[in-house]
Motif scaffolding. Structure first.
Motif, mmCIF file in Angstrom:
data_model
loop_
_atom_site.group_PDB
_atom_site.id
_atom_site.type_symbol
_atom_site.label_atom_id
_atom_site.label_comp_id
_atom_site.label_asym_id
_atom_site.label_seq_id
_atom_site.Cartn_x
_atom_site.Cartn_y
_atom_site.Cartn_z
ATOM 1 N N VAL A 1 0.822 -1.213 0.000
ATOM 2 C CA VAL A 1 0.000 0.000 0.000
ATOM 3 C C VAL A 1 0.857 1.264 0.000
ATOM 4 O O VAL A 1 0.677 2.159 -0.814
ATOM 5 N N ALA A 2 1.819 1.327 0.947
ATOM 6 C CA ALA A 2 2.542 2.583 1.151
ATOM 7 C C ALA A 2 3.872 2.623 0.416
ATOM 8 O O ALA A 2 4.479 3.682 0.299
ATOM 9 N N GLY A 3 4.318 1.474 -0.046
ATOM 10 C CA GLY A 3 5.640 1.449 -0.636
ATOM 11 C C GLY A 3 6.657 1.782 0.437
ATOM 12 O O GLY A 3 6.462 1.485 1.611
ATOM 13 N N GLY A 4 7.743 2.438 0.079
ATOM 14 C CA GLY A 4 8.745 2.748 1.078
ATOM 15 C C GLY A 4 8.619 4.149 1.638
ATOM 16 O O GLY A 4 9.336 4.521 2.550
ATOM 17 N N SER A 5 7.682 4.928 1.089
ATOM 18 C CA SER A 5 7.677 6.350 1.412
ATOM 19 C C SER A 5 6.903 6.641 2.691
ATOM 20 O O SER A 5 5.992 5.927 3.064
ATOM 21 N N ALA A 6 7.295 7.728 3.334
ATOM 22 C CA ALA A 6 6.594 8.169 4.525
ATOM 23 C C ALA A 6 5.392 9.017 4.129
ATOM 24 O O ALA A 6 5.420 9.667 3.090
ATOM 25 N N VAL A 7 4.321 8.972 4.948
ATOM 26 C CA VAL A 7 3.165 9.828 4.683
ATOM 27 C C VAL A 7 3.052 10.855 5.800
ATOM 28 O O VAL A 7 3.189 10.516 6.973
ATOM 29 N N SER A 8 2.806 12.114 5.409
ATOM 30 C CA SER A 8 2.678 13.178 6.411
ATOM 31 C C SER A 8 1.226 13.340 6.808
ATOM 32 O O SER A 8 0.313 13.099 6.019
ATOM 33 N N VAL A 9 1.024 13.747 8.070
ATOM 34 C CA VAL A 9 -0.336 13.863 8.569
ATOM 35 C C VAL A 9 -0.784 15.321 8.528
ATOM 36 O O VAL A 9 0.007 16.240 8.772
ATOM 37 N N THR A 10 -2.063 15.519 8.137
ATOM 38 C CA THR A 10 -2.635 16.860 8.149
ATOM 39 C C THR A 10 -3.870 16.904 9.040
ATOM 40 O O THR A 10 -4.470 17.957 9.243
ATOM 41 N N ASN A 11 -4.244 15.744 9.580
ATOM 42 C CA ASN A 11 -5.434 15.631 10.417
ATOM 43 C C ASN A 11 -5.272 16.514 11.657
ATOM 44 O O ASN A 11 -4.368 16.320 12.473
ATOM 45 N N ALA A 12 -6.198 17.475 11.840
ATOM 46 C CA ALA A 12 -6.043 18.493 12.879
ATOM 47 C C ALA A 12 -6.046 17.880 14.285
ATOM 48 O O ALA A 12 -5.226 18.232 15.133
ATOM 49 N N THR A 13 -6.980 16.973 14.532
ATOM 50 C CA THR A 13 -7.087 16.403 15.873
ATOM 51 C C THR A 13 -5.836 15.609 16.236
ATOM 52 O O THR A 13 -5.348 15.667 17.368
ATOM 53 N N VAL A 14 -5.321 14.864 15.255
ATOM 54 C CA VAL A 14 -4.143 14.046 15.510
ATOM 55 C C VAL A 14 -2.955 14.938 15.859
ATOM 56 O O VAL A 14 -2.223 14.664 16.811
ATOM 57 N N ILE A 15 -2.812 16.035 15.113
ATOM 58 C CA ILE A 15 -1.689 16.944 15.378
ATOM 59 C C ILE A 15 -1.842 17.571 16.761
ATOM 60 O O ILE A 15 -0.892 17.667 17.532
ATOM 61 N N TRP A 16 -3.078 17.945 17.096
ATOM 62 C CA TRP A 16 -3.336 18.528 18.420
ATOM 63 C C TRP A 16 -2.925 17.523 19.512
ATOM 64 O O TRP A 16 -2.250 17.849 20.483
ATOM 65 N N LEU A 17 -3.326 16.253 19.309
ATOM 66 C CA LEU A 17 -3.041 15.209 20.289
ATOM 67 C C LEU A 17 -1.539 15.031 20.477
ATOM 68 O O LEU A 17 -1.063 14.832 21.598
ATOM 69 N N GLY A 18 -0.799 15.157 19.400
ATOM 70 C CA GLY A 18 0.625 14.929 19.494
ATOM 71 C C GLY A 18 1.411 16.138 19.960
ATOM 72 O O GLY A 18 2.513 15.992 20.477
ATOM 73 N N GLN A 19 0.852 17.359 19.800
ATOM 74 C CA GLN A 19 1.646 18.551 20.050
ATOM 75 C C GLN A 19 1.105 19.449 21.160
ATOM 76 O O GLN A 19 1.894 20.172 21.783
ATOM 77 N N ALA A 20 -0.199 19.424 21.412
ATOM 78 C CA ALA A 20 -0.799 20.410 22.321
ATOM 79 C C ALA A 20 -0.447 20.117 23.774
ATOM 80 O O ALA A 20 -0.166 18.980 24.143
ATOM 81 N N ARG A 21 -0.447 21.209 24.560
ATOM 82 C CA ARG A 21 -0.192 21.042 25.996
ATOM 83 C C ARG A 21 -1.181 21.855 26.796
ATOM 84 O O ARG A 21 -0.844 22.919 27.331
ATOM 85 N N PRO A 22 -2.428 21.404 26.905
ATOM 86 C CA PRO A 22 -3.387 22.134 27.727
ATOM 87 C C PRO A 22 -2.912 22.147 29.179
ATOM 88 O O PRO A 22 -2.499 21.101 29.719
ATOM 89 N N PHE A 23 -2.941 23.340 29.804
ATOM 90 C CA PHE A 23 -2.471 23.554 31.187
ATOM 91 C C PHE A 23 -1.039 23.051 31.356
ATOM 92 O O PHE A 23 -0.669 22.567 32.411
ATOM 93 N N GLY A 24 -0.262 23.076 30.298
ATOM 94 C CA GLY A 24 1.132 22.657 30.402
ATOM 95 C C GLY A 24 1.343 21.162 30.409
ATOM 96 O O GLY A 24 2.471 20.690 30.498
ATOM 97 N N ILE A 25 0.242 20.389 30.329
ATOM 98 C CA ILE A 25 0.391 18.931 30.328
ATOM 99 C C ILE A 25 0.189 18.422 28.902
ATOM 100 O O ILE A 25 -0.786 18.784 28.250
ATOM 101 N N PRO A 26 1.106 17.602 28.402
ATOM 102 C CA PRO A 26 0.940 17.099 27.035
ATOM 103 C C PRO A 26 -0.391 16.363 26.878
ATOM 104 O O PRO A 26 -0.793 15.618 27.772
ATOM 105 N N ALA A 27 -1.043 16.568 25.728
ATOM 106 C CA ALA A 27 -2.338 15.934 25.482
ATOM 107 C C ALA A 27 -2.218 14.419 25.534
ATOM 108 O O ALA A 27 -3.130 13.716 25.983
ATOM 109 N N GLY A 28 -1.058 13.908 25.083
ATOM 110 C CA GLY A 28 -0.852 12.451 25.113
ATOM 111 C C GLY A 28 -0.900 11.904 26.527
ATOM 112 O O GLY A 28 -1.465 10.839 26.773
ATOM 113 N N VAL A 29 -0.320 12.667 27.478
ATOM 114 C CA VAL A 29 -0.340 12.225 28.867
ATOM 115 C C VAL A 29 -1.764 12.240 29.404
ATOM 116 O O VAL A 29 -2.191 11.332 30.128
ATOM 117 N N LEU A 30 -2.535 13.285 28.996
ATOM 118 C CA LEU A 30 -3.942 13.327 29.416
ATOM 119 C C LEU A 30 -4.691 12.112 28.870
ATOM 120 O O LEU A 30 -5.504 11.493 29.574
#
Lengths: 502, 313
Positions: B138-167
């Protein structure tokens, strides 16, 4: 003969575990040419005493004496050296190995460092003949029914040509026929001058075989005397320390209710073409030699193994159940014979075991209702007199109390049909009585009790009707007036034509 | 003395104590280790392992094992950018779809184990191999970049200084502890793990619970895959590979019996943190990658001897 020097003795032995004294100064002397009975309720200290005599455990105080000489550090190896063999209640066979390999395990004849299979086969064949093992010697032990495995265990002990043979409940999984062979063998060994120690909960066997008895109660010897002149009631009194009355409660005369089970040509596993019916309020016995399809019949009814039938009606449901849950939902409950492997989750607590079948019923908003669970467990423990902390692992309990847990866990579901597979195997007399009374009260409440038992007196004294199995079929259905030990054993062995299948 | 003995018999507690000790000693001796930013980073990494190990804990409690979690993570990380529809600015549809696929893979694992009676170790290993083959196609050898807003928020956001992933991990932990300790299903899993035959004869459905467990394991692996994608912003073949062994190690470090029937997610939580901390400490040491791997393996063995070893049975 009886006044000769004992081959193996324990003198004033004490043994405790984690501060609990189990044996408190016990004496026992095994003389050559004598069958010595060791009796006592579960927890009286019999197993511990056997372990001391066979070197598996060391006494805290006191001596184990072999041929009159105290042994300072007695080990299993030293015991083997001294010619002491034990047939354990829990089988110690390797299921994947053949009969011959199991019997020879650890004592196989060698040639150039390799096992001499030719020599092994001839010497093993000799022992097998003595115990009546007719199966091919290269058959894996795992393929044998429980009773035959027990015979292999006995053959294994005999192969080592012991001078002292300790038998711990050797007949608990044997059929009447096999028990008969064993009894003959024991007499023969006795006449050869071997010292035998015989442990059993079956008093009639003890009366028939043994000439001397030691009775343990709470780690103390309450009797060490010749058996002659002591009847069963006397033995029971010495074991429980009071008059136990009759082991079996008086029979109840109750009206039978609606028909709950009606099967035509029901087959499951070894059980073939069974016609069977039973009604509410009855206690129906299932008898026969061990491994004739009785267990498969119960498992088939319970939906635990695939079953088929020409017509069937079980608890108002058509057709055999496809799964245990549907059987449970229809009001069936099954109490297995092998409580350690089939009945209980041993490492888990008494409370979790008691709750397992009713987990889905005690919930609030999808979560377990702790308060309701606590109440239920406390109630069950009280009703079945299971004492102590319910958070202990169930494996810490004695056999009798484990069986009570295995039974009690079904009570909250209020089953209408109880399928019991040898519920009193390896259970002490006090608990046996409790279980018998419980079965009667179930029947009186209008439940149907189906009792599979290898203990024939149990069938005789408790059941309203007994179906006898032989080679997967019901060969006789005995009405209450026809039930006797002779009739059941006769039908089981195919020597009687009385009471044709109904 | 008694308190020490109690702690030694309580693997989750023991693992927590070990984590605290390691953090304390490392914080005092290594410059920068005790900084808030660094500890937060360690927790962020722990969250990923903790979420993968959630499903793994359940499966191991029942006496099974799921060797397909790494592959499921890779599948979600690559598939999510491909199947998130453009008309959905929030990215919610893509997440739901991806999680459904991950759960579906788990369900197939469960079906193989329950109906075909394939041992879980074989079933999930075959599934992992199968998925890897599919991805290459399906993907071959290439990497795919994400543009999904929620996913990016989950990986990068820090509500109240706490990473969303930890929440997210905290939420997963609460759900897991409820399942294991407060729901009938948890007690059934444990009974099945300790004695499947007795549990079955007590009316516990082996089939239904096996399906449920592996589906949950697939779901949690998928969730972890989404989080990893958000943190990485890119999905590629092999992204999930490191998480297979770490998820199993976290479970066992937490004192859950690899044989099933005994354990809790409360142990897996510090297990995951301990694992990440150890990795970080090894990275500080100036050694070649080969030596680092060897040290990591030896350290895991050592840690297991201290905390997660099998209790005497």
């Amino acid at each position: 003969m009886t006044n000769s020097m004992p081959l193996l003795e324990a003198r004033r032995v004490f043994k405790g575990f984690f501060g609990n004294p189990v044996l408190k100064g016990v004496d026992i002397a095994l003389e050559p040419g004598r069958v010595h009975a060791l009796l006592g309720e579960n927890g009286a200290g019999k197993s511990t005493l056997i372990n001391l005599l066979s070197g598996a455990l060391q006494p805290d105080e006191g001596d184990v004496v072999v041929d009159g000489h105290p042994v300072s550090r007695f080990s299993p190896a030293a015991a083997r050296e001294a010619g002491i063999a034990v047939v354990q209640q829990e089988l110690s066979l390797a299921a994947e190995l053949s009969i011959a390999e199991n019997i020879g395990l650890g004592a196989s004849p060698r040639r150039f460092g390799l096992i001499d299979y030719g020599k092994l086969a001839t010497s093993v064949a000799e022992v097998c003949e003595r115990v009546g093992l007719t199966e091919p010697l290269d058959m894996p032990v795992g393929d044998l029914p429980l009773g035959r495995r027990q015979m292999v265990e006995i053959a294994k002990a005999l192969y080592r040509k012991p001078r002292v043979l300790i038998l711990d409940e050797p007949t608990s999984s044997l059929s009447a026929h096999e028990a008969g062979i064993l009894a003959d063998l024991i007499r023969k060994l006795r006449d050869e001058g071997i010292a035998l120690l015989y442990i059993s909960h079956r008093l009639n066997e003890v009366q028939a075989l043994c000439s001397h008895v030691t009775i343990l109660k709470d780690g103390v010897v309450t009797a060490d005397q010749p058996l002659a002149g002591v009847d069963n009631e006397g033995l029971v009194r010495l074991m429980v320390g009071r008059d136990a009355g009759d082991l079996f409660p008086p029979r109840l005369e109750g009206a039978t209710g609606a028909e709950l089970i009606n099967l035509k040509k029901f087959s499951a596993g070894l059980a073939r073409d069974i016609d069977f019916h039973a009604s509410a309020g009855e206690i129906v016995g299932i008898g026969g030699l061990v491994g004739q399809g009785q267990e498969d019949f119960l498992l088939g009814l319970y939906g635990a193994i695939p079953a088929s039938a020409e017509t069937s009606e079980i608890s108002g449901d058509r057709g055999p159940f496809k799964s245990v849950e549907t059987a449970n939902a229809a009001g069936l409950a099954y109490i297995p014979a092998d409580r350690k492997h089939e009945g209980l989750v041993l490492p888990h607590s008494i409370a979790s075991n008691l709750l397992l079948p009713s987990l889905g019923r005690l919930t609030k908003h999808g979560l377990r209702d702790r308060a309701a669970e606590r109440d239920l467990v406390a109630d069950l423990a009280r009703r079945l007199t299971i004492r102590g902390d319910v958070d202990r692992a169930v494996q810490a309990l004695s056999g009798g109390n484990q069986q009570k847990v295995a039974l009690a866990k079904w009570l909250p579901l209020e089953p209408s049909v109880l399928l019991l597979n040898d519920p009193t195997r390896g259970v002490d007399i006090e608990t046996k009585r409790e279980i018998y009374l419980m079965l009667q009260s179930f029947a009186r409440e209008g439940k149907l009790v189906i009792l599979l038992s290898s203990d024939t007196p149990e069938l005789v004294h408790l059941c309203d009707r007994v179906a006898v199995f032989r080679e997967g079929r019901v060969v006789a259905t005995l009405a209450q007036s026809e039930i006797s030990e002779e009739a059941i054993v006769g039908a089981a062995m195919g020597v009687s034509t009385k009471g044709a299948a109904a | 003395m008694n308190a020490v003995k109690a702690a030694l018999r309580n693997p989750p507690l023991l693992t927590f104590v070990l984590v605290a000790l390691v953090w304390l000693v490392a914080g005092l001796t290594l410059r920068g280790f005790g900084a808030y930013g660094h500890l937060r980073y360690l927790l962020e990494l722990s969250a990923v392992i903790g979420i993968v190990a959630a499903g793994q804990t359940l499966v191991i409690l029942m006496g099974g094992i799921d060797l397909s979690v790494g592959a499921v993570i890779t599948v979600t990380a690559i598939l999510l950018p491909l199947i998130s529809p453009d008309f959905d600015p929030t990215g919610g549809i893509g997440i739901v779809l991806t999680l459904a696929i991950a759960s579906g893979i788990g369900f197939i694992n469960g079906a193989g184990a329950a109906y075909l009676k394939v041992p879980p170790i074989i079933m999930t290993l075959a599934m992992a191999t199968f998925l890897q083959g599919m991805l290459v196609i399906v993907a071959g050898g290439s990497a795919v970049s994400v543009t999904n807003a929620t996913v990016i928020w989950l990986g990068q956001a820090r509500p109240f200084g706490i990473p969303a992933g930890v929440l997210l991990w905290i939420a997963v932990s609460i759900v897991m502890l409820l399942i294991i300790h407060r729901m009938p299903a948890g007690a059934r899993f444990l009974a099945l793990g300790a004695n499947p035959l007795a549990a079955r004869l007590s009316g516990v459905s082996v089939t239904r619970n096996t399906l449920l467990l592996f589906t949950l394991s697939g779901f949690f692996a998928g969730l972890a895959g989404i989080l990893i994608l958000g943190m990485n912003r890119q999905g590629y073949v092999g992204i999930g590979d490191p998480y297979l062994l770490t998820s199993i190690a976290a479970v066992v470090l937490g004192g859950t019996s690899i044989l099933g029937g005994r354990g809790t997610y409360a142990g897996t939580i510090p297990g995951a943190i301990l694992l990440v901390t150890t990795t970080a400490l090894i990275t500080v040491v100036n050694a070649s990658p080969g030596w680092r791997s060897i040290m990591f393996g030896a350290l895991i063995l050592g840690l297991l001897l201290i905390s997660g070893r099998e209790a005497r049975r």
